[in-house]
Design a protein around this motif. Sequence first.
Motif, mmCIF file in Angstrom:
data_model
loop_
_atom_site.group_PDB
_atom_site.id
_atom_site.type_symbol
_atom_site.label_atom_id
_atom_site.label_comp_id
_atom_site.label_asym_id
_atom_site.label_seq_id
_atom_site.Cartn_x
_atom_site.Cartn_y
_atom_site.Cartn_z
ATOM 1 N N MET A 1 1.057 -1.098 -0.043
ATOM 2 C CA MET A 1 -0.061 -0.212 -0.151
ATOM 3 C C MET A 1 0.836 1.180 -0.150
ATOM 4 S SD MET A 1 -2.850 1.265 2.696
ATOM 5 C CE MET A 1 -3.951 3.030 2.754
ATOM 6 N N MET A 2 0.605 2.073 -0.908
ATOM 7 C CA MET A 2 1.668 3.292 -1.040
ATOM 8 C C MET A 2 1.467 4.537 0.199
ATOM 9 S SD MET A 2 1.772 6.059 -4.364
ATOM 10 C CE MET A 2 2.073 4.478 -5.008
ATOM 11 N N LYS A 3 2.296 4.902 1.041
ATOM 12 C CA LYS A 3 1.662 5.674 1.744
ATOM 13 C C LYS A 3 1.564 7.057 0.975
ATOM 14 C CE LYS A 3 6.032 4.806 4.408
ATOM 15 N NZ LYS A 3 7.806 4.063 5.484
ATOM 16 N N PRO A 4 0.653 7.509 2.322
ATOM 17 C CA PRO A 4 0.466 9.172 1.550
ATOM 18 C C PRO A 4 1.414 10.258 1.599
ATOM 19 C CG PRO A 4 0.190 8.417 3.865
ATOM 20 C CD PRO A 4 0.222 7.392 3.177
ATOM 21 N N TRP A 5 1.640 11.110 0.892
ATOM 22 C CA TRP A 5 2.150 11.887 0.516
ATOM 23 C C TRP A 5 2.136 12.581 1.118
ATOM 24 C CZ3 TRP A 5 2.265 17.688 -0.451
ATOM 25 C CH2 TRP A 5 3.233 18.271 -0.908
ATOM 26 N N ILE A 6 1.544 13.302 2.370
ATOM 27 C CA ILE A 6 1.659 13.768 3.836
ATOM 28 C C ILE A 6 1.710 12.919 4.241
ATOM 29 C CG2 ILE A 6 0.919 15.869 4.651
ATOM 30 C CD1 ILE A 6 -0.035 17.427 2.518
ATOM 31 N N ASN A 7 2.667 13.076 5.687
ATOM 32 C CA ASN A 7 2.733 12.049 6.421
ATOM 33 C C ASN A 7 2.344 13.009 7.697
ATOM 34 O OD1 ASN A 7 3.411 10.886 9.332
ATOM 35 N ND2 ASN A 7 4.980 9.363 8.073
ATOM 36 N N PRO A 8 0.391 12.534 8.350
ATOM 37 C CA PRO A 8 0.303 13.369 9.245
ATOM 38 C C PRO A 8 1.505 13.304 10.580
ATOM 39 C CG PRO A 8 -1.225 12.200 8.459
ATOM 40 C CD PRO A 8 -0.384 11.149 8.265
ATOM 41 N N SER A 9 1.643 12.775 11.052
ATOM 42 C CA SER A 9 2.773 12.319 11.983
ATOM 43 C C SER A 9 3.662 13.810 11.999
ATOM 44 C CB SER A 9 3.234 11.185 12.608
ATOM 45 O OG SER A 9 2.164 10.944 12.929
ATOM 46 N N LEU A 10 4.904 13.272 11.215
ATOM 47 C CA LEU A 10 5.686 13.974 10.162
ATOM 48 C C LEU A 10 5.486 16.149 10.892
ATOM 49 C CD1 LEU A 10 8.563 14.690 9.504
ATOM 50 C CD2 LEU A 10 7.690 14.163 7.460
ATOM 51 N N LEU A 11 4.101 15.970 9.999
ATOM 52 C CA LEU A 11 3.710 17.159 10.156
ATOM 53 C C LEU A 11 3.202 18.376 11.725
ATOM 54 C CD1 LEU A 11 2.919 19.916 7.937
ATOM 55 C CD2 LEU A 11 0.543 18.833 7.770
ATOM 56 N N ALA A 12 2.832 17.558 12.246
ATOM 57 C CA ALA A 12 2.595 17.266 12.984
ATOM 58 C C ALA A 12 3.705 17.531 14.226
ATOM 59 C CB ALA A 12 1.631 16.093 14.467
ATOM 60 N N ILE A 13 4.872 16.629 13.865
ATOM 61 C CA ILE A 13 6.701 17.403 15.191
ATOM 62 C C ILE A 13 6.730 18.787 14.361
ATOM 63 C CG2 ILE A 13 8.368 16.030 14.793
ATOM 64 C CD1 ILE A 13 7.139 13.499 14.302
ATOM 65 N N VAL A 14 6.675 18.585 12.937
ATOM 66 C CA VAL A 14 7.125 20.135 11.872
ATOM 67 C C VAL A 14 6.816 20.956 12.950
ATOM 68 C CG1 VAL A 14 7.212 21.630 10.442
ATOM 69 C CG2 VAL A 14 8.266 18.974 9.823
ATOM 70 N N GLY A 15 5.244 21.163 13.182
ATOM 71 C CA GLY A 15 4.450 21.915 13.680
ATOM 72 C C GLY A 15 4.577 22.504 15.243
ATOM 73 N N GLU A 16 4.949 21.628 16.068
ATOM 74 C CA GLU A 16 5.471 21.470 17.205
ATOM 75 C C GLU A 16 7.093 22.136 17.503
ATOM 76 O OE1 GLU A 16 8.681 21.044 20.005
ATOM 77 O OE2 GLU A 16 9.022 19.810 18.626
ATOM 78 N N GLY A 17 8.091 21.771 16.246
ATOM 79 C CA GLY A 17 8.789 22.628 16.319
ATOM 80 C C GLY A 17 8.341 24.040 16.540
ATOM 81 N N LEU A 18 8.154 24.299 15.316
ATOM 82 C CA LEU A 18 7.347 25.777 14.529
ATOM 83 C C LEU A 18 6.759 26.946 16.381
ATOM 84 C CD1 LEU A 18 6.598 27.895 12.673
ATOM 85 C CD2 LEU A 18 4.380 26.977 12.524
ATOM 86 N N PHE A 19 6.292 25.870 16.913
ATOM 87 C CA PHE A 19 5.031 26.216 18.200
ATOM 88 C C PHE A 19 6.005 26.366 19.640
ATOM 89 C CE2 PHE A 19 1.012 24.577 15.873
ATOM 90 C CZ PHE A 19 0.974 26.171 15.763
ATOM 91 N N SER A 20 6.777 25.694 19.415
ATOM 92 C CA SER A 20 8.046 25.275 20.479
ATOM 93 C C SER A 20 8.589 26.648 20.565
ATOM 94 C CB SER A 20 9.020 24.197 20.404
ATOM 95 O OG SER A 20 7.708 23.155 21.157
#
Length: 425
Positions: A1-20
């Motif tokens: 099964m092909m992985k989605p282009w956007i990884n929600p967890s990775l996007l959330a980790i980037v968001g953590e870096g942004l908000f932190s």
Amino acid sequence: MMKPWINPSLLAIVGEGLFSRLSFGLVSFALPLYARHLGLSLSEVGILVALNRAVALALKPLMGWVADRFGLKRTLVAAISLRSLVSLFFGFASAPWELFAIRSAHGLSISLRDPSVNALIAEHGGEKSVASAFAWYQTARTVAGSVSVAFAGILLTVTASNYPLVFFVAFVLSVLPLLVVTRYVKEQTDASHALGNSGSSSQPLVLGNAVETPASAVQDRPKILPVVGLGFLIAGTADMLHGLFPVLATEYAGLSEAQAGIVYAVSTLVTIFSGPIFGWLSDNVSRKLVLMVRGVANILSSLLYVVAPTFVGVVVAKTVDDMGKAAFRPAWGALMAQISSFDKRNRARTMSWMSMGEDAGAVVAPVLAGFLWSTGGITVLMGARILLAIVTELYAVSISRSAEPGKLRPDPLAREDKVLSAEEE
């Protein structure tokens, strides 16, 4: 099964870096100035700035083990929560000893956070795009940090240097990364649990169509100590001015607090584009080339601080310096991810050892910078920074030959670790 282009967890980790960084960037800018307001010398400010890294340096191996055994996400949530309390406590601090005590608590949060977040990025970044994943994470942190310190400078100017207010605003903003991580970050829980590991980062290594168990992978684990030394040297050159820049901008270059904050915002414009570009270059062209950019930027920025201590000169110097940092992070992150993949059962712990090199450099550099500045002046400080950058580049060239993919050498301690892992099971 092909992985989605956007990884929600990775996007959330980037968001953590942004908000932190949006939150703690306020503290990073205000704390050195507040320390000077309370009467600390330049050398004492350097020690205060480096103290959190010193504590993290001592605790990271243990906290890396904690992250592997109790879960990467759980450890990251605990780290963010503790860091939020650090911002709150700074708002009530009124004596120098309180600043040092709270800064030590910040070090504990770093020792919890760094191994877990690095391991999460390595897990979700993908083998062929992990440098880009680290680049986007660092870009988010840099952008948010620059915006945050610009806001801090303006807020201090408008409120006539009301430092507790800045710390309280940072505490309120610290709720955002906690919500993002709790809600959206997922850990990879697959066949790794069948192997008996309680951590989520212990999935087996996939090599082509064959699955290799972590025990056999450990036999081929590369040497870590030379990489730790590289992290020490690069972080040392990068962090010599960390925490001291607000003092350099206001006391040496004569900028106002608002102007010093604007300098951070201007350098962000370059970082927004350069970070992802350097990540792509590291993934697809040459990691060695990307690592070298850090040293060149260090040398140029050091020269500019000496010959052009004006608003424009400081803006250009800070921009060049930040561009070099944007180049270092994705290449260094990819190197950590590659080496830690040899033993995914203990990925966070392996990353904690490599990250210790960064922390050691971050501890020594500001203290050395404060000493050099107070005893020899700004010219001596920048001269030492240039010399250190040259030494770092020479070492990076020598070590990169053995750290390229396919050229990693087995660690003679791997067999001992393998035995210990078997005993743990």
